[in-house]
Design an enzyme around this catalytic site. Structure first.
Site, PDB file in Angstrom:
ATOM      1  N   CYS A  42       0.849  -1.058   0.035  1.00 44.91           N
ATOM      2  CA  CYS A  42       0.133   0.039   0.039  1.00 44.91           C
ATOM      3  C   CYS A  42       0.665   1.306   0.143  1.00 44.91           C
ATOM      4  O   CYS A  42       2.110   1.332   0.534  1.00 44.91           O
ATOM      5  CB  CYS A  42      -0.867  -0.291   1.271  1.00 44.91           C
ATOM      6  N   SER A  44       0.787   3.585   2.069  1.00 44.97           N
ATOM      7  CA  SER A  44       0.929   3.972   3.190  1.00 44.97           C
ATOM      8  C   SER A  44       2.509   3.341   3.699  1.00 44.97           C
ATOM      9  O   SER A  44       2.993   4.093   4.328  1.00 44.97           O
ATOM     10  CB  SER A  44      -0.115   3.816   4.250  1.00 44.97           C
ATOM     11  N   HIS A  47       5.009   5.647   2.070  1.00 45.33           N
ATOM     12  CA  HIS A  47       5.012   6.947   2.951  1.00 45.33           C
ATOM     13  C   HIS A  47       6.047   7.014   3.929  1.00 45.33           C
ATOM     14  O   HIS A  47       6.692   7.992   4.423  1.00 45.33           O
ATOM     15  CB  HIS A  47       3.882   7.428   3.459  1.00 45.33           C
ATOM     16  N   HIS A  64       0.707  -3.823   6.243  1.00 49.24           N
ATOM     17  CA  HIS A  64      -0.452  -3.633   6.940  1.00 49.24           C
ATOM     18  C   HIS A  64      -1.771  -4.269   6.389  1.00 49.24           C
ATOM     19  O   HIS A  64      -2.990  -3.717   6.456  1.00 49.24           O
ATOM     20  CB  HIS A  64      -0.704  -2.250   7.457  1.00 49.24           C
ATOM     21  N   CYS A 170      -7.119  -3.244   4.091  1.00 52.82           N
ATOM     22  CA  CYS A 170      -6.775  -1.630   3.931  1.00 52.82           C
ATOM     23  C   CYS A 170      -7.504  -1.275   2.831  1.00 52.82           C
ATOM     24  O   CYS A 170      -8.360  -0.445   2.708  1.00 52.82           O
ATOM     25  CB  CYS A 170      -5.235  -1.474   4.063  1.00 52.82           C
TER      26      CYS A 170
END
Ligand SMILES: [Zn+2]
Ligand SMILES: [Zn+2]
Length: 373
Positions: A42, A44, A47, A64, A170
């Site tokens: 993902c 994220s 990031h 995650h 997610c």
């Protein structure tokens, strides 16, 4: 136990993920050990590497978005057994805090600590090079095994393929829920979805489930424009200008009932053109994560207020994980939810940096790391 995991030792430096030996402790109170089938990749996670989500601590084990089979129960575990199939929810829901009890489990108070660098009890389960390793989102699915709190686990039926179900932790609910719940789309609406990756494609599916009449997607990548049609887009275009013209034509110049922003990284300049495309009294939903330093948004405030528009933030699609994860599994079983089509490419854990680069290059709807189950 000894296994491997993908870690970042210097967050925010674009150092990439280091796949190395890790040690995982046995489950403690209210925890289970899970053998994973797969982990989605993902934005994220990335990031953390780019610094858009700054972490004041390290190392971190990423990942995650996972699903797998429970192998071992810690003390005080109720409601789960060895052999249960579970999806890991990237935000936990305790079931008894204020947000959980008012039907906003996506904002469970326990979730506030998911980037604190510890298990919920403030200790480490994963160790590498003699140090405690913080898990992303209490999970750390960039490893074939995780030890996690049961509040992060949602049981699913055993006929759902776990390597696909991983995405329901997610990206799937985040996009789908943004259309289903955050946007509150009505039957017959015209909806614009900005960005159709692993989140946006599910916003398309949510808009379809809500009975939207026109689903217009915007993406600069030709492959994603093509795929958007498979997920239910009625029109897919390259940029805001094309979408604005199209929507204006469809709506007698009124604008879209709903615009949902699901791009890879949110920046302030994306909001006003989306507002301009939203009809009077319509809703603009912001789902994408922005760099935490992003504070400036050029925005036509006069028009926004005077035309009674709504700007709605969306965390985890505003879903209730224990209701919506099994619901999405059920829709998938009935052929009404596309999960298989979300997975563009699978990788070994050792190929994680290649997988992340493919995501940055816009090659994948979702790249997935698979483990031997
Ligand atoms: Zn995610
Ligand atoms: Zn809660």
């Amino acid at each position: 136990m000894k296994t491997i995991g993908a870690l970042i030792w210097e967050p925010g430096t674009r150092s990439g993920w280091s796949v190395e030996d890790i040690e995982i402790d046995p489950p403690k109170s209210r925890e289970v050990r899970i053998k994973l089938a797969a982990s989605g990749i993902c934005h994220s996670d990335d990031h953390v590497d780019t610094g858009d989500i700054p972490l004041p601590w390290a190392p971190i084990i990423g990942g995650h978005e996972g699903a797998g089979i429970i192998e071992e129960l810690g003390p005080d575990v109720t409601g789960f057994e060895v052999g249960d199939h579970v999806v890991l929810s990237f935000l936990p829901s305790c079931g008894h805090c204020k947000m959980c009890t008012i039907g906003r489990a996506n904002m469970c108070e326990m979730g506030a600590g998911v980037l604190a660098g510890f298990a919920p009890d403030g200790t480490h389960r994963v160790h590498a090079r003699g140090q405690g390793v913080g898990p992303f989102s209490y999970l750390g699915t960039f490893s074939p095994y995780v030890v996690v709190n049961i509040d992060s686990c949602v049981k699913i039926d055993k006929d759902i393929p776990l390597d696909k179900a991983a995405l329901i932790g997610c990206g799937v609910p985040t996009g789908w829920g943004s259309a289903m719940y955050a946007a509150d789309i009505a039957l017959g609406d015209t909806v614009v979805i900005v960005g159709t990756g692993g989140v946006g494609m599910n916003a398309v599916q949510g808009a379809r489930h809500r009975g939207a009449k026109n689903i217009v997607t915007i993406d600069p990548v030709p492959y994603k424009r093509e795929m958007a049609k498979i997920f239910g887009a009625t029109h897919s275009v390259e940029n805001y200008e094309q979408a604005a013209d199209l929507v204006s034509e469809m709506s007698n110049g009124q604008g879209a009932d709903v615009v949902i922003i699901t791009v890879d990284v949110a920046y302030g300049h994306l909001l006003n053109p989306a507002q301009e495309m939203t009809r009077r009294g319509g809703t603009l939903v912001l789902t994408s994560a922005a760099p935490v330093t992003q504070r400036d948004v050029p925005f036509d405030l006069f028009t926004f207020a005077m035309s009674g528009k709504r700007l709605q933030g969306s965390l985890y699609g505003t879903v209730t994980p224990r209701r919506d994860i099994p619901l999405i599994c059920d829709l998938y079983r009935r052929g009404e939810f596309k999960l298989d089509e979300l997975i563009t490419k699978t990788y070994e854990l050792e190929q994680i940096n290649e997988a992340v680069q493919d995501m940055r290059d816009g090659k994948n709807i979702r790249g997935v790391i698979t483990y031997d189950l």
